[in-house]
Design a protein around this motif. Structure first.
Motif, PDB file in Angstrom:
ATOM      1  N   LEU A   1      -4.067   7.321  -2.059  1.00  0.00           N
ATOM      2  CA  LEU A   1      -5.314   7.202  -1.270  1.00  0.00           C
ATOM      3  C   LEU A   1      -5.306   6.267  -0.098  1.00  0.00           C
ATOM      4  CD1 LEU A   1      -7.967   7.770  -4.351  1.00  0.00           C
ATOM      5  CD2 LEU A   1      -7.311   9.340  -2.433  1.00  0.00           C
ATOM      6  N   THR A   2      -4.387   5.942   0.367  1.00  0.00           N
ATOM      7  CA  THR A   2      -4.305   4.985   1.584  1.00  0.00           C
ATOM      8  C   THR A   2      -3.428   5.669   2.619  1.00  0.00           C
ATOM      9  OG1 THR A   2      -2.200   3.828   0.823  1.00  0.00           O
ATOM     10  CG2 THR A   2      -4.285   2.825   0.228  1.00  0.00           C
ATOM     11  N   ASP A   3      -3.753   5.324   4.063  1.00  0.00           N
ATOM     12  CA  ASP A   3      -2.786   5.946   5.006  1.00  0.00           C
ATOM     13  C   ASP A   3      -1.559   5.545   4.934  1.00  0.00           C
ATOM     14  OD1 ASP A   3      -5.124   6.659   6.211  1.00  0.00           O
ATOM     15  OD2 ASP A   3      -5.396   5.006   7.540  1.00  0.00           O
TER      16      ASP A   3
ATOM     17  N   LYS B   1       0.792  -1.334   0.025  1.00  0.00           N
ATOM     18  CA  LYS B   1       0.023  -0.025   0.020  1.00  0.00           C
ATOM     19  C   LYS B   1       0.964   1.177  -0.134  1.00  0.00           C
ATOM     20  CE  LYS B   1      -3.944  -1.988   2.409  1.00  0.00           C
ATOM     21  NZ  LYS B   1      -4.867  -2.039   3.936  1.00  0.00           N
TER      22      LYS B   1
ATOM     23  N   GLN C   1     -12.783   4.713  -3.906  1.00  0.00           N
ATOM     24  CA  GLN C   1     -11.740   3.847  -4.621  1.00  0.00           C
ATOM     25  C   GLN C   1     -11.880   2.426  -3.861  1.00  0.00           C
ATOM     26  OE1 GLN C   1      -7.125   4.223  -5.079  1.00  0.00           O
ATOM     27  NE2 GLN C   1      -7.405   3.453  -3.061  1.00  0.00           N
ATOM     28  N   GLN C   2     -12.433   1.990  -2.652  1.00  0.00           N
ATOM     29  CA  GLN C   2     -12.734   1.178  -1.893  1.00  0.00           C
ATOM     30  C   GLN C   2     -13.806   0.363  -2.660  1.00  0.00           C
ATOM     31  OE1 GLN C   2     -13.178   1.965   2.181  1.00  0.00           O
ATOM     32  NE2 GLN C   2     -10.847   2.469   2.425  1.00  0.00           N
TER      33      GLN C   2
ATOM     34  N   GLU D   1       0.039   7.974   1.976  1.00  0.00           N
ATOM     35  CA  GLU D   1      -0.437   9.404   2.092  1.00  0.00           C
ATOM     36  C   GLU D   1       0.730  10.458   1.866  1.00  0.00           C
ATOM     37  OE1 GLU D   1      -1.767  11.607   6.036  1.00  0.00           O
ATOM     38  OE2 GLU D   1      -3.552  10.970   5.165  1.00  0.00           O
TER      39      GLU D   1
ATOM     40  N   LYS E   1     -11.276   8.117  -0.851  1.00  0.00           N
ATOM     41  CA  LYS E   1     -10.808   6.784  -0.216  1.00  0.00           C
ATOM     42  C   LYS E   1     -12.160   5.911  -0.575  1.00  0.00           C
ATOM     43  CE  LYS E   1      -7.416   8.205   2.938  1.00  0.00           C
ATOM     44  NZ  LYS E   1      -7.073   8.080   4.430  1.00  0.00           N
TER      45      LYS E   1
ATOM     46  N   ASP F   1       0.456   3.955  -2.771  1.00  0.00           N
ATOM     47  CA  ASP F   1      -1.151   4.219  -3.167  1.00  0.00           C
ATOM     48  C   ASP F   1      -1.363   5.646  -2.368  1.00  0.00           C
ATOM     49  OD1 ASP F   1      -3.738   4.807  -3.456  1.00  0.00           O
ATOM     50  OD2 ASP F   1      -4.272   2.655  -3.173  1.00  0.00           O
TER      51      ASP F   1
ATOM     52  N   ARG G   1     -11.104  14.002   0.802  1.00  0.00           N
ATOM     53  CA  ARG G   1     -10.230  12.891   0.847  1.00  0.00           C
ATOM     54  C   ARG G   1     -10.931  11.773   1.256  1.00  0.00           C
ATOM     55  NH1 ARG G   1      -5.094  11.359   0.288  1.00  0.00           N
ATOM     56  NH2 ARG G   1      -4.186   9.840   1.713  1.00  0.00           N
ATOM     57  N   ASP G   2     -11.611  11.426   2.216  1.00  0.00           N
ATOM     58  CA  ASP G   2     -12.552  10.473   2.742  1.00  0.00           C
ATOM     59  C   ASP G   2     -13.171   9.992   1.741  1.00  0.00           C
ATOM     60  OD1 ASP G   2     -11.218  10.776   5.193  1.00  0.00           O
ATOM     61  OD2 ASP G   2     -12.802  11.788   6.280  1.00  0.00           O
TER      62      ASP G   2
END
Length: 300
Positions: free
Chosen positions: A105-107, A100, A214-215, A110, A211, A103, A207-208
């Motif tokens: 858009l992942t923690d 990850k 995308q999920q 970031e 995310k 990416d 941003r949330d």
């Protein structure tokens, strides 16, 4: 989902024959529809911009610095993961981290969304910002540089992180100069006419939402082809005709395919759980036998 839920609660109203309860449930249905419309409008706003395409030529020039920053973030996050874990970690946990890291858009990834690409004496350099930015051309370029470098060696990197034998500097040398050929990297200078993209700060709410979408895109039944562009959806909700921006040649740009409906479905599922909890409460208050409600055993 919402209409079916309202229909089922109406069936219960007739069972209990209580006007106050009917009014309360009607308000709940109205709130559900309001949430539905609001989320679609917000999703359309978030996805109304054209999807950025990476600059692959610049990605090749940035591989070394991106690799060093990626490994640095991997080392820091893996140490934090080890310190916070109360059980023995296996390679799978470190493999998930390495998978990850590229990416934005992942923690874990970031750090990419906080970088800006600039030019210093004809060379591309990365500048870190405190805030997360919108993922435009430069963000996508950094993402590609990271994936091209670590994509094929992520399992090897995960094993090194799991072994915890190398400090940050040696780990960076091992990954960026031994496992890959990212460093020292090409020394080509960039053109003086290069367009520098502005760094635009992204709000936490947007941003949330990004995310979440995308999920949802990977969920069964949520094929991107099922949805129209976010801009068109937002315009339709406002009652105005949707239009797509034009290219320099006068052709319509390809609309962004979005999964806002999936995000709405998730919100409505939560609303459903609340209403069903209220239904169970009504059963207890008015002692309505569960067996008398024909839709009780079916998934809403």
């Amino acid at each position: 989902g919402t209409l079916k839920l309202c229909k089922q609660t109406t069936h219960l109203h007739r069972r209990v024959n209580n006007k106050k309860t009917s009014g309360t449930m009607a308000v709940a249905c109205g709130v559900g529809l309001w949430v539905f419309v609001s989320l679609i409008a917000h999703a359309g706003k978030v996805q109304s911009q054209e999807r950025a395409s990476p600059n692959k030529a610049e990605a090749a020039l940035l591989r070394c610095e991106v690799c060093e920053r990626a490994v640095g973030n991997l080392f820091r996050q893996s140490e934090a993961l080890f310190a916070s874990s109360k059980v023995k970690l296996g390679e799978d946990e470190y493999g998930e981290l390495a998978g990850k890291i590229c990416d934005p858009l992942t923690d874990e990834g970031e750090w990419i969304a906080k970088l800006d690409v600039d030019v210093d004496e004809g060379r591309l350099v990365l500048i870190r910002h405190d805030n997360v930015g919108r993922c435009g051309i430069e963000c996508e370029t950094i993402k590609v540089a990271c994936q091209d470098t670590l994509g094929e060696v992520d399992l090897d990197v995960a094993e090194l992180l799991w072994q915890r034998k190398l400090k940050r500097a040696k780990l960076t040398h091992e990954v960026c100069r031994q496992l890959t050929d990212a460093c020292p990297g090409p020394l080509s200078k960039v053109s003086r006419s290069r367009h520098n993209e502005d760094f635009l700060v992204m709000s936490d709410a947007d941003r949330d939402m990004a995310k979440l979408m995308q999920q949802m895109q990977g969920m069964p039944g949520m094929s991107p082809q099922l949805f129209d562009s976010g801009a068109a959806a937002a315009a339709a909700l406002k009652g105005s005709p949707s239009t797509l921006p034009l290219t320099a040649e006068g052709r319509a740009r390809e609309p962004i395919v979005w999964s806002g409906v999936a995000a709405v479905d998730t919100a409505l599922s939560a609303l459903r759980d609340v209403v069903l909890a209220g239904r169970d409460w009504l059963y207890r208050v008015w002692e309505v036998p569960v067996r008398q409600v024909p839709w009780q055993t079916h998934e809403v």
